[in-house]
Design a protein around this motif. Structure first.
Motif, PDB file in Angstrom:
ATOM      1  N   ILE A  91       1.395   7.264  -5.824  1.00  0.00           N
ATOM      2  CA  ILE A  91       0.938   6.697  -4.531  1.00  0.00           C
ATOM      3  C   ILE A  91      -0.771   6.909  -4.310  1.00  0.00           C
ATOM      4  O   ILE A  91      -1.238   6.004  -4.030  1.00  0.00           O
ATOM      5  N   ARG A  92      -0.915   8.053  -4.720  1.00  0.00           N
ATOM      6  CA  ARG A  92      -2.489   8.301  -4.639  1.00  0.00           C
ATOM      7  C   ARG A  92      -3.290   7.113  -5.377  1.00  0.00           C
ATOM      8  O   ARG A  92      -4.346   6.769  -5.034  1.00  0.00           O
ATOM      9  N   GLY A 130      -6.590  -1.130  -1.218  1.00  0.00           N
ATOM     10  CA  GLY A 130      -7.004  -1.018   0.023  1.00  0.00           C
ATOM     11  C   GLY A 130      -6.609  -1.891   1.167  1.00  0.00           C
ATOM     12  O   GLY A 130      -6.877  -2.971   0.863  1.00  0.00           O
ATOM     13  N   ARG A 137      -3.238   3.935  -4.016  1.00  0.00           N
ATOM     14  CA  ARG A 137      -3.938   3.794  -2.792  1.00  0.00           C
ATOM     15  C   ARG A 137      -5.543   3.665  -3.260  1.00  0.00           C
ATOM     16  O   ARG A 137      -6.479   3.157  -2.213  1.00  0.00           O
ATOM     17  N   GLN A 138      -5.807   4.103  -4.347  1.00  0.00           N
ATOM     18  CA  GLN A 138      -7.264   4.050  -4.822  1.00  0.00           C
ATOM     19  C   GLN A 138      -7.690   2.411  -5.557  1.00  0.00           C
ATOM     20  O   GLN A 138      -8.760   2.293  -5.416  1.00  0.00           O
ATOM     21  N   VAL A 181       2.793   2.483   2.166  1.00  0.00           N
ATOM     22  CA  VAL A 181       2.841   3.200   3.572  1.00  0.00           C
ATOM     23  C   VAL A 181       4.249   3.189   3.755  1.00  0.00           C
ATOM     24  O   VAL A 181       4.744   4.102   4.211  1.00  0.00           O
ATOM     25  N   ASN A 222       0.614  -1.121  -0.078  1.00  0.00           N
ATOM     26  CA  ASN A 222      -0.080  -0.012   0.032  1.00  0.00           C
ATOM     27  C   ASN A 222       0.810   1.223  -0.052  1.00  0.00           C
ATOM     28  O   ASN A 222       0.313   2.527   0.173  1.00  0.00           O
TER      29      ASN A 222
END
Length: 277
Positions: A77-78, A85, A81-82, A55, A53
């Protein structure tokens, strides 16, 4: 033919205290799969999830997202992450809004969707997770099982391609653990993969299409559940037991040649075979 959702090639991760949590991980997560990740405590499961993810950032190796190299730029990254999950073992980590409804709306709202689309996404997520009756409740008043369903609803509202769940049945009694796995079956599809970590070999054997076993930060086994759990050396190395269905069936085969070659996947499969004897 779609490319893997995520591909890791010789990926390693080292924490700031020099602890090497993952070593040379090579892994493809294909679309439409149900994958169970197993390993003893400290094997690297949680670290791997955080990498998937974005992180945390890999210390070494290459990652591809939907077939393209992933470079950890903010826009990348955006987007990741869409599509990817993560639901943590402790749902309190990700539930922070004053009401269940606001929590579930948070993800799609931050994706820039219209108000109508946000509300429809939240509605569908609540229907799938049976959380409509909890809509106006503060998350911190909910039971652990309810919190887990709300956390899953929040991820589902973003319509991810890959759902990653850390011990989704932890803390649940057998009835609600079964309900949780039924929910995951309901939201799985050919357009969505589910990857979950578990210590329950019986759950992994019955549910998963594919099993990944980690030991000391390395993948020591990856493949279909039957062959993974038949490997006694791997089981001992990873402190895992053979699923009870396989143990029972192995004993039955020794007594009856007609059972050969028909390994059951579920308890129902086993009972159906017994009826034919």
């Amino acid at each position: 033919m779609y490319p893997p959702i995520l591909s890791l090639e010789k990926v390693s991760y080292q924490y700031s205290d020099k602890t090497i949590a993952l070593k040379d991980i090579t892994l493809n997560i294909e679309l439409g799969k149900k994958v169970a990740l197993l390993g003893n405590n400290g094997a690297g499961k949680s670290t791997l999830f955080l990498l998937l993810n974005a992180v945390i950032k890999a210390s070494d190796g290459a990652i591809k997202f939907q077939g393209e190299p992933f470079s950890y730029k903010r826009k990348e990254i955006r987007k990741l992450r869409q599509h990817v999950g993560i639901v943590f073992q402790n749902p309190d980590i990700q539930l922070f809004s004053p009401s269940v409804y606001e929590d579930i709306r948070f993800g799609p709202k931050n994706m820039g969707l219209s108000l109508e689309m946000v509300e429809e996404a939240a509605k569908q997520a609540m229907l799938l997770t049976e959380t409509e009756a909890l809509k106006d409740k503060p998350p911190h008043f909910l039971s652990i099982g309810q919190k887990k369903r709300v956390a899953i609803a929040g991820i589902l509202a973003m319509n991810p391609t890959l759902m990653v769940l850390d011990e989704p049945t932890a803390g649940l009694d057998p009835y609600y653990a079964k309900k949780m796995m039924q929910l995951l079956d309901d939201v799985h599809s050919q357009e969505r993969s589910i990857l979950l970590s578990t210590h329950d070999v019986n759950l992994a054997y019955e549910w998963a299409d594919e099993v990944i076993i980690l030991n000391e930060g390395r993948i020591v086994c990856q493949g279909d559940p039957f062959h993974a759990f038949q490997d006694e050396e791997i089981n001992q190395l990873s402190h895992l037991e053979k699923p009870w269905i396989l143990e029972v069936f192995d004993q039955l085969q020794q007594k009856n040649d007609r059972m050969a070659g028909h390994y059951p996947k579920t308890k129902k499969d086993l009972f159906d075979l017994l009826k034919k004897l």
